[in-house]
Structures are given as C-alpha cells and as structure tokens.
Design a protein around this motif. Sequence first.
Motif, PDB file in Angstrom:
ATOM      1  N   ILE A 180       0.886  -1.195   0.092  1.00 35.72           N
ATOM      2  CA  ILE A 180      -0.119   0.080   0.069  1.00 35.72           C
ATOM      3  C   ILE A 180       0.972   1.248   0.081  1.00 35.72           C
ATOM      4  N   GLY A 181       2.193   1.404   0.839  1.00 35.52           N
ATOM      5  CA  GLY A 181       2.919   2.552   0.586  1.00 35.52           C
ATOM      6  C   GLY A 181       3.437   2.769  -0.681  1.00 35.52           C
ATOM      7  N   GLU A 182       3.713   1.620  -1.469  1.00 32.26           N
ATOM      8  CA  GLU A 182       4.378   2.030  -2.671  1.00 32.26           C
ATOM      9  C   GLU A 182       3.302   2.274  -3.792  1.00 32.26           C
ATOM     10  N   LEU A 183       1.993   1.864  -3.330  1.00 32.61           N
ATOM     11  CA  LEU A 183       0.922   2.156  -4.334  1.00 32.61           C
ATOM     12  C   LEU A 183       0.798   3.821  -3.899  1.00 32.61           C
ATOM     13  N   SER A 184       0.527   4.241  -2.851  1.00 35.40           N
ATOM     14  CA  SER A 184       0.331   5.560  -2.365  1.00 35.40           C
ATOM     15  C   SER A 184       1.543   6.192  -3.008  1.00 35.40           C
ATOM     16  N   LYS A 185       2.742   5.975  -2.825  1.00 37.27           N
ATOM     17  CA  LYS A 185       3.721   6.898  -3.568  1.00 37.27           C
ATOM     18  C   LYS A 185       3.426   6.933  -5.026  1.00 37.27           C
TER      19      LYS A 185
ATOM     20  N   ILE B 218      -2.647   6.911   2.040  1.00 37.93           N
ATOM     21  CA  ILE B 218      -2.912   5.443   2.532  1.00 37.93           C
ATOM     22  C   ILE B 218      -4.151   5.324   3.044  1.00 37.93           C
ATOM     23  N   GLU B 219      -4.551   6.116   3.936  1.00 39.91           N
ATOM     24  CA  GLU B 219      -5.947   6.172   4.389  1.00 39.91           C
ATOM     25  C   GLU B 219      -6.896   6.331   3.296  1.00 39.91           C
ATOM     26  N   THR B 220      -6.829   7.134   2.474  1.00 37.14           N
ATOM     27  CA  THR B 220      -7.553   7.295   1.274  1.00 37.14           C
ATOM     28  C   THR B 220      -7.595   6.001   0.367  1.00 37.14           C
ATOM     29  N   ILE B 221      -6.674   5.564   0.172  1.00 35.88           N
ATOM     30  CA  ILE B 221      -6.860   4.100  -0.562  1.00 35.88           C
ATOM     31  C   ILE B 221      -7.521   3.177   0.301  1.00 35.88           C
ATOM     32  N   ARG B 222      -7.332   3.140   1.641  1.00 38.82           N
ATOM     33  CA  ARG B 222      -8.246   2.366   2.396  1.00 38.82           C
ATOM     34  C   ARG B 222      -9.724   2.439   2.201  1.00 38.82           C
ATOM     35  N   PHE B 223     -10.064   3.927   2.358  1.00 39.99           N
ATOM     36  CA  PHE B 223     -11.250   4.449   2.266  1.00 39.99           C
ATOM     37  C   PHE B 223     -12.109   3.874   0.681  1.00 39.99           C
ATOM     38  N   TYR B 224     -11.253   3.878  -0.316  1.00 39.14           N
ATOM     39  CA  TYR B 224     -11.687   3.707  -1.743  1.00 39.14           C
ATOM     40  C   TYR B 224     -11.962   2.202  -1.482  1.00 39.14           C
ATOM     41  N   GLU B 225     -11.125   1.508  -0.944  1.00 41.18           N
ATOM     42  CA  GLU B 225     -11.507  -0.040  -0.808  1.00 41.18           C
ATOM     43  C   GLU B 225     -12.933  -0.365  -0.115  1.00 41.18           C
ATOM     44  N   LYS B 226     -12.818   0.415   1.100  1.00 44.20           N
ATOM     45  CA  LYS B 226     -13.964   0.016   1.898  1.00 44.20           C
ATOM     46  C   LYS B 226     -15.366   0.587   1.266  1.00 44.20           C
ATOM     47  N   SER B 227     -15.327   1.721   0.331  1.00 40.32           N
ATOM     48  CA  SER B 227     -16.472   2.281  -0.551  1.00 40.32           C
ATOM     49  C   SER B 227     -16.744   1.485  -1.558  1.00 40.32           C
ATOM     50  N   GLY B 228     -15.873   0.516  -1.837  1.00 43.37           N
ATOM     51  CA  GLY B 228     -16.097  -0.256  -3.300  1.00 43.37           C
ATOM     52  C   GLY B 228     -15.551   0.074  -4.542  1.00 43.37           C
ATOM     53  N   LEU B 229     -14.878   1.487  -4.584  1.00 42.07           N
ATOM     54  CA  LEU B 229     -14.283   2.088  -5.758  1.00 42.07           C
ATOM     55  C   LEU B 229     -13.238   1.310  -5.947  1.00 42.07           C
ATOM     56  N   LEU B 230     -12.319   0.856  -5.195  1.00 43.65           N
ATOM     57  CA  LEU B 230     -10.973   0.102  -5.454  1.00 43.65           C
ATOM     58  C   LEU B 230     -11.379  -1.212  -4.967  1.00 43.65           C
ATOM     59  N   PRO B 231     -11.275  -2.217  -5.917  1.00 44.66           N
ATOM     60  CA  PRO B 231     -11.353  -3.729  -5.274  1.00 44.66           C
ATOM     61  C   PRO B 231     -10.392  -4.108  -4.524  1.00 44.66           C
TER      62      PRO B 231
ATOM     63  N   HIS C 120      -5.021  -2.280  -9.966  1.00 43.72           N
ATOM     64  CA  HIS C 120      -5.263  -1.286  -8.609  1.00 43.72           C
ATOM     65  C   HIS C 120      -4.279  -0.012  -8.937  1.00 43.72           C
ATOM     66  N   LEU C 121      -3.072   0.067  -9.324  1.00 43.33           N
ATOM     67  CA  LEU C 121      -2.699   1.106  -9.772  1.00 43.33           C
ATOM     68  C   LEU C 121      -3.302   2.179 -10.898  1.00 43.33           C
ATOM     69  N   GLU C 122      -3.645   1.235 -12.013  1.00 43.78           N
ATOM     70  CA  GLU C 122      -4.570   2.389 -12.875  1.00 43.78           C
ATOM     71  C   GLU C 122      -5.941   2.712 -12.644  1.00 43.78           C
ATOM     72  N   ARG C 123      -6.413   1.786 -11.592  1.00 43.89           N
ATOM     73  CA  ARG C 123      -7.811   2.399 -11.396  1.00 43.89           C
ATOM     74  C   ARG C 123      -7.705   3.501 -10.512  1.00 43.89           C
ATOM     75  N   LEU C 124      -6.841   3.345  -9.374  1.00 47.75           N
ATOM     76  CA  LEU C 124      -6.611   4.250  -8.466  1.00 47.75           C
ATOM     77  C   LEU C 124      -6.152   5.672  -8.969  1.00 47.75           C
TER      78      LEU C 124
END
Length: 155
Positions: free
Chosen positions: A3-8, A14-27, A43-47
């Motif tokens: 997740i840190g690498e994805l964030s960078k 990172i918290e936003t990535i987790r939020f997108y996962e919880k909300s279903g925007l990011l699988p 995941h990288l492309e979708r984010l």
Amino acid sequence: MRIGELSKATGVDIETIRFYEKSGLLPPPARSDNGYRDYDRPHLERLAFIRHCRALDMSLADVGLLLQSLNSHDPQQLADVDALVDAQLGRVRARLKSMQALEAQLQALKSRCDARHDHHGCGILAELVAAAHGEACACHGHAGDDVGDQTGGRT
C-alpha cells in the motif's frame, strides 16, 4: 506492491486508498502470506483514474458511475457519462459565477482602504463593523442595493 508503494506511485494517501477499498471504488487486493495487501497494475491504474476524476472535482458517487461505465459499449451508459460531465461542467460554471461575485464584493470592500492608516482608522474594518450592526456595507449594501454600489448606501 504494498500500500505504501501504491500511495507513493499515485500520490494518494494510504488512508484514502483504504477508504476507496471500503467504499467499493477500489477492489480489495490479494493478501500475501503475512497478511499484507498486495496491489497489482490494475489497482494502480484504477486508483490513478479515481485520482484524476477527483482532481476534476467529481463526487465519489460520480466516480463510481464512471468506473461502472469504463468497459461499457452500451449507448445509454455512454450517454450517461456525457450527461455526468455536462452536469459537472454546469456546477463548475456556477461556482465560477459565485467566485466572480465574491471577487467583486471583496474589491468593493478593498476600495474602502486608502492605505493611510497612520492618519485615520481602517476603512475595511469600519465596513465590516457596519455590516455586523446591520448597516449597509460596500460589499453587500442593503437588500435590493446594487452590490457594486461604491457608496454602500451611506454618505
């Protein structure tokens, strides 16, 4: 990638990535043996897609609709995408108009300052105090007054 690498890589917190996962925007990503999230290129492309939409000030609900339409060839769904962008453009234009009105109000308030503060009080503060007392002010005037009225309804 973790997740840190994805964030960078995307500039998304990172918290936003987790939020997108919880909300279903990011699988949700696969988990490695040690329980770490393991993100891949989709995941990288979708984010990056989500981030771009958010940079265009689209709501998360609108982003979700766009994501559902990504691989669609349905003419109605694609027309809905067009309508969504038209609606967003309308919201931006309305905000621009509102911001221009705000700029005019601030300019009218600023016109009350002659920058000779050592000889008399501050015209801007006097206008703000007058407005707080329910009097006309340079930036708003009284109800029905012209916003651009430089006298502010006072003599």
